[in-house]
Scaffold this motif. Structure first.
Motif, mmCIF file in Angstrom:
data_model
loop_
_atom_site.group_PDB
_atom_site.id
_atom_site.type_symbol
_atom_site.label_atom_id
_atom_site.label_comp_id
_atom_site.label_asym_id
_atom_site.label_seq_id
_atom_site.Cartn_x
_atom_site.Cartn_y
_atom_site.Cartn_z
ATOM 1 N N CYS A 1 52.791 -62.164 -91.728
ATOM 2 C CA CYS A 1 53.826 -62.403 -92.740
ATOM 3 C C CYS A 1 54.578 -63.725 -92.533
ATOM 4 O O CYS A 1 55.202 -64.215 -93.460
ATOM 5 C CB CYS A 1 54.825 -61.256 -92.824
ATOM 6 N N MET A 2 54.550 -64.292 -91.324
ATOM 7 C CA MET A 2 55.265 -65.552 -91.129
ATOM 8 C C MET A 2 54.671 -66.671 -91.981
ATOM 9 O O MET A 2 55.376 -67.564 -92.441
ATOM 10 C CB MET A 2 55.238 -65.970 -89.657
ATOM 11 N N GLU A 3 53.344 -66.620 -92.227
ATOM 12 C CA GLU A 3 52.684 -67.664 -93.002
ATOM 13 C C GLU A 3 53.317 -67.819 -94.381
ATOM 14 O O GLU A 3 53.420 -68.928 -94.910
ATOM 15 C CB GLU A 3 51.193 -67.338 -93.138
ATOM 16 N N SER B 1 61.122 -60.010 -91.882
ATOM 17 C CA SER B 1 61.826 -61.238 -92.231
ATOM 18 C C SER B 1 61.540 -62.339 -91.231
ATOM 19 O O SER B 1 61.060 -62.095 -90.133
ATOM 20 C CB SER B 1 63.334 -60.985 -92.266
ATOM 21 N N PHE B 2 61.832 -63.595 -91.616
ATOM 22 C CA PHE B 2 61.649 -64.719 -90.705
ATOM 23 C C PHE B 2 62.539 -64.554 -89.485
ATOM 24 O O PHE B 2 62.155 -64.867 -88.369
ATOM 25 C CB PHE B 2 61.968 -66.031 -91.421
ATOM 26 N N LYS B 3 63.739 -64.060 -89.705
ATOM 27 C CA LYS B 3 64.642 -63.820 -88.569
ATOM 28 C C LYS B 3 64.016 -62.813 -87.609
ATOM 29 O O LYS B 3 64.044 -62.989 -86.392
ATOM 30 C CB LYS B 3 65.985 -63.302 -89.075
ATOM 31 N N ASP B 4 63.417 -61.739 -88.169
ATOM 32 C CA ASP B 4 62.794 -60.730 -87.322
ATOM 33 C C ASP B 4 61.599 -61.288 -86.562
ATOM 34 O O ASP B 4 61.280 -60.848 -85.462
ATOM 35 C CB ASP B 4 62.328 -59.541 -88.171
ATOM 36 N N ALA B 5 60.932 -62.271 -87.147
ATOM 37 C CA ALA B 5 59.752 -62.839 -86.501
ATOM 38 C C ALA B 5 60.105 -63.672 -85.289
ATOM 39 O O ALA B 5 59.238 -64.056 -84.535
ATOM 40 C CB ALA B 5 58.974 -63.701 -87.500
ATOM 41 N N LEU B 6 61.396 -63.945 -85.090
ATOM 42 C CA LEU B 6 61.791 -64.842 -84.015
ATOM 43 C C LEU B 6 62.782 -64.220 -83.043
ATOM 44 O O LEU B 6 63.673 -64.879 -82.539
ATOM 45 C CB LEU B 6 62.371 -66.128 -84.605
ATOM 46 N N VAL B 7 62.646 -62.944 -82.771
ATOM 47 C CA VAL B 7 63.463 -62.304 -81.746
ATOM 48 C C VAL B 7 62.931 -62.724 -80.386
ATOM 49 O O VAL B 7 61.735 -62.796 -80.187
ATOM 50 C CB VAL B 7 63.425 -60.772 -81.902
ATOM 51 N N PHE B 8 63.839 -62.971 -79.419
ATOM 52 C CA PHE B 8 63.422 -63.690 -78.211
ATOM 53 C C PHE B 8 62.698 -62.848 -77.174
ATOM 54 O O PHE B 8 61.527 -62.964 -76.964
ATOM 55 C CB PHE B 8 64.616 -64.388 -77.572
ATOM 56 N N ASP B 9 63.351 -61.969 -76.455
ATOM 57 C CA ASP B 9 62.755 -61.323 -75.287
ATOM 58 C C ASP B 9 61.570 -60.455 -75.704
ATOM 59 O O ASP B 9 61.739 -59.364 -76.221
ATOM 60 C CB ASP B 9 63.787 -60.478 -74.544
ATOM 61 N N SER C 1 57.467 -59.851 -100.881
ATOM 62 C CA SER C 1 56.885 -58.562 -100.548
ATOM 63 C C SER C 1 56.719 -58.353 -99.057
ATOM 64 O O SER C 1 56.429 -57.254 -98.611
ATOM 65 C CB SER C 1 55.505 -58.438 -101.220
ATOM 66 N N CYS C 2 56.867 -59.398 -98.271
ATOM 67 C CA CYS C 2 56.710 -59.284 -96.824
ATOM 68 C C CYS C 2 57.874 -58.499 -96.236
ATOM 69 O O CYS C 2 59.028 -58.845 -96.416
ATOM 70 C CB CYS C 2 56.645 -60.679 -96.204
ATOM 71 N N GLU C 3 57.583 -57.415 -95.508
ATOM 72 C CA GLU C 3 58.635 -56.555 -94.991
ATOM 73 C C GLU C 3 59.330 -57.143 -93.775
ATOM 74 O O GLU C 3 60.480 -56.841 -93.496
ATOM 75 C CB GLU C 3 58.045 -55.184 -94.640
ATOM 76 N N THR D 1 54.052 -57.734 -79.422
ATOM 77 C CA THR D 1 54.021 -56.371 -79.922
ATOM 78 C C THR D 1 55.152 -56.173 -80.911
ATOM 79 O O THR D 1 56.044 -56.997 -81.032
ATOM 80 C CB THR D 1 54.162 -55.375 -78.763
ATOM 81 N N GLN D 2 55.114 -55.079 -81.597
ATOM 82 C CA GLN D 2 56.128 -54.762 -82.594
ATOM 83 C C GLN D 2 56.861 -53.497 -82.180
ATOM 84 O O GLN D 2 56.253 -52.517 -81.774
ATOM 85 C CB GLN D 2 55.481 -54.570 -83.966
ATOM 86 N N GLU D 3 58.183 -53.534 -82.270
ATOM 87 C CA GLU D 3 58.990 -52.364 -81.953
ATOM 88 C C GLU D 3 60.072 -52.219 -83.015
ATOM 89 O O GLU D 3 60.845 -53.133 -83.252
ATOM 90 C CB GLU D 3 59.628 -52.517 -80.570
ATOM 91 N N ASN D 4 60.060 -51.065 -83.694
ATOM 92 C CA ASN D 4 61.028 -50.803 -84.772
ATOM 93 C C ASN D 4 60.964 -51.875 -85.859
ATOM 94 O O ASN D 4 61.974 -52.279 -86.412
ATOM 95 C CB ASN D 4 62.449 -50.724 -84.206
ATOM 96 N N GLY D 5 59.739 -52.368 -86.142
ATOM 97 C CA GLY D 5 59.558 -53.341 -87.212
ATOM 98 C C GLY D 5 59.957 -54.759 -86.862
ATOM 99 O O GLY D 5 59.972 -55.610 -87.734
ATOM 100 N N VAL D 6 60.272 -55.031 -85.606
ATOM 101 C CA VAL D 6 60.710 -56.371 -85.207
ATOM 102 C C VAL D 6 59.657 -57.011 -84.319
ATOM 103 O O VAL D 6 59.265 -56.453 -83.293
ATOM 104 C CB VAL D 6 62.058 -56.308 -84.452
#
Length: 468
Positions: free
Chosen positions: A380-382, A23-31, A19-21, A41-46
């Motif tokens: 959601c990462m938890e 993703s793990f990949k999204d949780a680890l975007v670099f810059d 149910s977590c919107e 911060t969050q931008e466009n859900g990432v």
């Protein structure tokens, strides 16, 4: 506290939650872009990686390490319970993952066609692995038995899993693999710490193994010794010293690196010098620099010509041969004022330069930008981590947030839970069983080693009961 006791593995589990919107990949975007307090911060859900810790370094000014260590001279410190204030808010498993900060060097090695060039890249990768320790005087938290840490860096093309496979002696095993099947990097570390009166010596026992799969090559080495000076009084400072031998088991090439002891007046502080030889023992490259700054490569003939020129001009005449180690406590342990940058010999090629630390690093336990991200836990990462992951440890989390009282209380609670579990296993005559690593033989050195059994990323939700 009876430090021989180990940690209890509670009989609870955690199922995957779709149910977590985010993703793990999204949780680890670099810059990352951050709020003023350093949070991501969050931008466009990432979600993007943070650049600062939630709270500044906790002051140790009101604590005396001497009151704890004065009876421990010459002893191994893994069995000594240290106050949490002397820690940094990372587990040793997370500290191990800092070997991967300069993974681009491994990617470079994979891309090179010449074996000597590949050895150069591997050699500076081995040097870069200790670079993050510069000025890092806080002690990482001892991992709990069964604790794990995973790190997935799609931007760098790898994923890593580590597990605490033994409590006494404390042994941490790790395995990193390329997402494109280019390399595997693995090993196990048994950090032996000894107190010598004014300094703490750390011997990172264990073998590092790097496999370049495309070239069918395997390299092995051990890390240098580390010493933290002025434990009792004065400014803390760190030196790395000892000989590191890197062996290419496929070609017979070797790289011998000498991490030089500081020496009198700091002439050799942080210096690393060595050479690469082929299987015929012919010197092919000389490597030199500082593990805190940069490393260069040069042809051996040019290097020797430069050294002879130095001697003729007398610039070497004041060189002092006396060196010291942690056992040599007769000399003054003050940090040498002489810390010149690397003198570049004409004809040298730059192999590696350290990544600059963030401007506020001193207020964040002297963490690198990479280290700052390692304990980050986004919403959601938890649900995407194994319950044994050290991001979920409440004592480390409390210290990161600046709550030293809660960190101390949670650390004590986990230690008591560990002792209770040890008693239960002893009463039932049960042996602890590791999940993701097994004791075996390193196929390249023939020595005993902890090897990855596989399966973590497929079974981490169902095979990892909560341990906190």
């Amino acid at each position: 506290m009876n430090s021989e006791e180990e940690f209890f593995d509670a009989e609870t589990g955690l199922e995957s939650d779709d149910s977590c919107e985010v993703s793990f990949k999204d949780a680890l975007v670099f810059d990352s872009k951050q709020a003023a307090d350093g949070s991501s911060t969050q931008e466009n859900g990432v979600w993007e990686r943070r650049k600062a810790l939630p709270a500044e370094t906790i002051s140790r000014n009101n604590f005396s390490v001497w009151s704890i260590l004065k009876k421990c001279i010459g002893m191994e410190l893994s069995k000594i319970a240290m106050p949490v204030v002397f820690n940094e808010p990372l587990s040793f498993l997370q500290r191990i993952s800092e070997y991967m900060e300069h993974t681009h060097l491994v990617h470079k090695a994979c891309s090179l066609s010449d074996s000597i060039d590949r050895m150069q890249a591997v050699a500076v990768f081995a040097v870069s692995a200790v670079a993050s320790q510069w000025e890092r005087t806080g002690k990482p938290f001892n991992p709990l038995l069964g604790e794990t840490y995973e790190l997935i860096r799609e931007d760098e093309g790898y994923r890593l899993i580590s597990e605490q496979v033994s409590h006494h002696p404390p042994i941490s095993a790790f395995h990193a693999q390329s997402l494109k099947q280019e390399f595997e990097f693995h090993g196990s570390i048994y950090p032996k710490l000894k107190f010598w009166g004014k300094s703490v010596e750390a011997e990172p026992k264990g073998t590092m193994t790097l496999e370049l799969l495309k070239h069918k090559e395997a390299y092995t080495w051990t890390n240098p010794m580390c010493c933290v000076h002025n434990i009792i009084l004065g400014k803390l400072w760190i030196e790395q010293y000892g000989t590191v031998e890197i062996v290419n088991h496929s070609t017979g090439d070797k790289c011998i690196l000498n991490f030089k002891p500081c020496g009198m007046f700091g002439k050799d502080l942080h210096k690393v010098e060595g050479y690469i030889q082929d299987k015929g023992k012919k010197k092919r490259r000389v490597i030199y620099g500082k593990w805190t700054e940069c490393m260069y490569s040069i042809d051996p003939k040019l290097y020797e010509t430069f050294k002879k020129s130095e001697k003729k001009t007398g610039s070497d005449s004041k060189k002092l041969k006396q060196e010291r180690s942690c056992e040599g406590e007769e000399e003054d342990d003050e940090l040498p004022e002489v810390q010149e940058t690397v003198t570049v010999i004409p004809g040298s090629a730059l192999l590696w330069r350290i990544t600059p630390r963030p401007a506020n690093s001193a207020q964040m336990y002297n963490f690198t930008s990479f280290a700052v991200t390692l304990n980050e836990l986004e919403p959601c990462m938890e649900r995407l981590l194994a319950p044994t992951d050290c991001r979920l440890r409440p004592d480390i989390r409390a210290m990161e947030n600046g709550d030293i009282d809660l960190a101390s209380a949670e650390k004590e609670r986990l230690e008591e839970k560990q002792r209770a579990a040890r008693r239960e296993r002893s009463k039932d005559e049960e042996e602890w069983s590791t999940r993701w690593f097994h004791l075996g033989t390193n196929p390249f050195t023939g020595a005993e080693d902890w090897l990855y059994a596989g399966g973590y990323f497929d079974r981490k939700y169902t095979d990892c009961p909560s341990i906190y």
